[in-house]
Design an enzyme around this catalytic site. Structure first.
Site, PDB file in Angstrom:
ATOM      1  N   GLU A 264       0.834  -1.210   0.000  1.00 19.48           N
ATOM      2  CA  GLU A 264       0.000   0.000   0.000  1.00 19.48           C
ATOM      3  C   GLU A 264       0.866   1.257   0.000  1.00 19.48           C
ATOM      4  O   GLU A 264       0.530   2.248  -0.651  1.00 19.48           O
ATOM      5  CB  GLU A 264      -0.943  -0.011   1.200  1.00 19.48           C
ATOM      6  CG  GLU A 264      -1.907  -1.186   1.234  1.00 19.48           C
ATOM      7  CD  GLU A 264      -2.644  -1.384  -0.081  1.00 19.48           C
ATOM      8  OE1 GLU A 264      -3.066  -0.381  -0.695  1.00 19.48           O
ATOM      9  OE2 GLU A 264      -2.788  -2.548  -0.512  1.00 19.48           O
ATOM     10  N   HIS A 267       2.022   2.089  -3.455  1.00 21.47           N
ATOM     11  CA  HIS A 267       1.052   2.850  -4.246  1.00 21.47           C
ATOM     12  C   HIS A 267       1.209   4.349  -3.988  1.00 21.47           C
ATOM     13  O   HIS A 267       1.153   5.160  -4.914  1.00 21.47           O
ATOM     14  CB  HIS A 267      -0.373   2.414  -3.895  1.00 21.47           C
ATOM     15  CG  HIS A 267      -0.801   1.129  -4.536  1.00 21.47           C
ATOM     16  ND1 HIS A 267      -0.805   0.946  -5.902  1.00 21.47           N
ATOM     17  CD2 HIS A 267      -1.246  -0.044  -4.000  1.00 21.47           C
ATOM     18  CE1 HIS A 267      -1.236  -0.276  -6.186  1.00 21.47           C
ATOM     19  NE2 HIS A 267      -1.507  -0.894  -5.048  1.00 21.47           N
ATOM     20  N   ASP A 340       3.859  -4.260  -6.187  1.00 19.36           N
ATOM     21  CA  ASP A 340       4.441  -5.506  -5.677  1.00 19.36           C
ATOM     22  C   ASP A 340       5.962  -5.417  -5.663  1.00 19.36           C
ATOM     23  O   ASP A 340       6.620  -5.801  -4.678  1.00 19.36           O
ATOM     24  CB  ASP A 340       4.013  -6.687  -6.554  1.00 19.36           C
ATOM     25  CG  ASP A 340       2.609  -7.172  -6.240  1.00 19.36           C
ATOM     26  OD1 ASP A 340       2.096  -6.849  -5.153  1.00 19.36           O
ATOM     27  OD2 ASP A 340       2.028  -7.886  -7.084  1.00 19.36           O
TER      28      ASP A 340
END
Length: 396
Positions: A264, A267, A340
């Site tokens: 997260e 991102h 990832d």
């Protein structure tokens, strides 16, 4: 457009019913029983989606091209004493209710009965209906405001209303991203700051390594609705937050939770929220321009747009959102792949990231060997095996 909708629908239905052989490399991480269960679970979900979509499209096609929409709008306007604006409001409400009734069986089966059958849903019958009514109330209120604004723009700026509508919606997308996490999400779930010192310290250390400020790490009471585990990022500016499902913290190991948090943060670090907003805004202008030309070629010349225009707008956006799904999902998959890879760079632990993908896919009954068309058309995240291979091959 209609041809593409038909082709995509038939291909989606075909590959849902006949998914083909399992990719051999899938069996390196999942056994045959796990693959079969994932496919069976996905079969129900996909059938509900594509059948519900085709029924809604068929209904709107019939309503618009049979002349029923025009007749209904005339009748409703007569009921209001000839009032154009009251007719718009009534037509919107009637059409909204009809579409809700059409989609309700599919929504109810897919999100309640099917989830209970597989042991995912923890909701009671009353809890499900409460969520449904709250969501429907928000939908009808916000959409009605948008419909009134749209017809007002159409009436005052007949040549440039599409640009102004796109601009208004673009502003709303930004406002929604900012306000939704603090105003709307709490209507459905309870969010509390993460209190476990190990989690807090882990998040702070990852934040320092990533070079990003961590405003909030919240735990969501997802267990009140589901046994599935997940996490997500939301908000912009001061409303940015990482949200962890309580099911994730309960059922996954600390290094797997760390891999999720790092994902997260990746991102954030890569600016995916802002990039997504920018791409959404650009696409928004393109679609409203296309709608403008569609209405010019569909409707007869009027001093103002007829009330039943809203049915055409609904059909247009339903079909366009379906046809554009592969583009949106391709962009999403690329962002997920990048997140990832960056997350592994932050944690330095590839094995935890791989183990996380295996456990998430197994416990959530993911389709780990989807047909290529289904993956291309509807997967917002790469399949588990693709993510694992990408993580292991990354040299960063």
């Amino acid at each position: 457009m209609t041809l593409l909708v038909g082709v995509f629908s038939l291909l989606f239905l075909w590959y849902t019913l006949f998914p083909g052989r399992v990719a051999p490399e899938t069996l390196h991480y999942f056994n045959a029983a796990q693959v079969a269960k994932g496919r069976e679970y996905a079969l129900g979900q996909r059938l509900v989606f594509i059948t519900g979509f085709m029924v809604q499209v068929a209904f709107l096609f019939w309503l618009v091209f049979s002349g029923r929409a025009a007749a209904l709008s005339r009748w409703l306007q007569q009921l209001t004493g000839g009032s154009y604006w009251a007719g718009i409001v009534l037509f919107f409400i009637v059409l909204w209710l009809l579409l809700q009734l059409i989609s309700l069986p599919f929504t109810l089966y897919g999100s309640y009965f099917w989830q209970h059958r597989w042991g995912f849903s923890t909701q009671t019958w009353g809890s499900w209906w409460l969520d449904y009514l709250k969501g429907s109330g928000l939908d009808i209120a916000l959409t009605l405001v948008g419909v009134i604004l749209l017809f007002w723009l159409m009436g005052h700026w007949p040549r440039t209303w599409w640009f102004l509508a796109a601009a208004c919606l673009s502003v709303w997308l930004v406002v929604q991203s900012y306000l939704w996490p603090v105003l709307v999400s709490p209507l459905f779930n309870r969010f509390t700051p993460a209190k476990d010192p190990a989690i807090v310290n882990m998040v702070q250390n990852l934040g320092e390594k990533a070079g990003i400020p961590v405003e909030q790490v919240l735990v969501m009471d997802a267990s009140r609705r589901t046994t599935k585990a997940n996490a997500y990022f939301a908000g912009i500016g001061h409303t940015k937050r990482i949200v962890l499902y309580d099911t994730l913290l309960k059922n996954y190991s600390p290094d797997e939770v760390k891999a999720v948090v790092a994902h997260e943060m990746a991102h954030w670090r890569q600016g995916h929220i802002v990039k997504g907003l920018i791409m959404g805004i650009l696409g928004n202008f393109l679609l409203w321009g296309l709608l403008f030309f569609t209405l010019r070629t569909t409707l007869p010349a009027h001093l103002r747009y007829p009330i039943y225009t809203w049915a055409i707008v609904m059909l247009f956006f339903l079909m366009v959102s379906f046809v554009c799904s592969p583009v949106q999902n391709y962009v999403s998959r690329q962002m997920e792949k990048e997140a990832d890879q960056v997350s592994v760079m932050l944690t330095g632990d590839k094995q935890a990231a791989v183990r996380l993908q295996v456990n998430l896919a197994t416990k959530n009954l993911s389709d780990v060997s989807p047909p290529a068309f289904i993956e291309w058309f509807s997967f917002s995240h790469p399949p588990a095996v693709t993510r694992i291979n990408s993580i292991l091959m990354d040299q960063r």
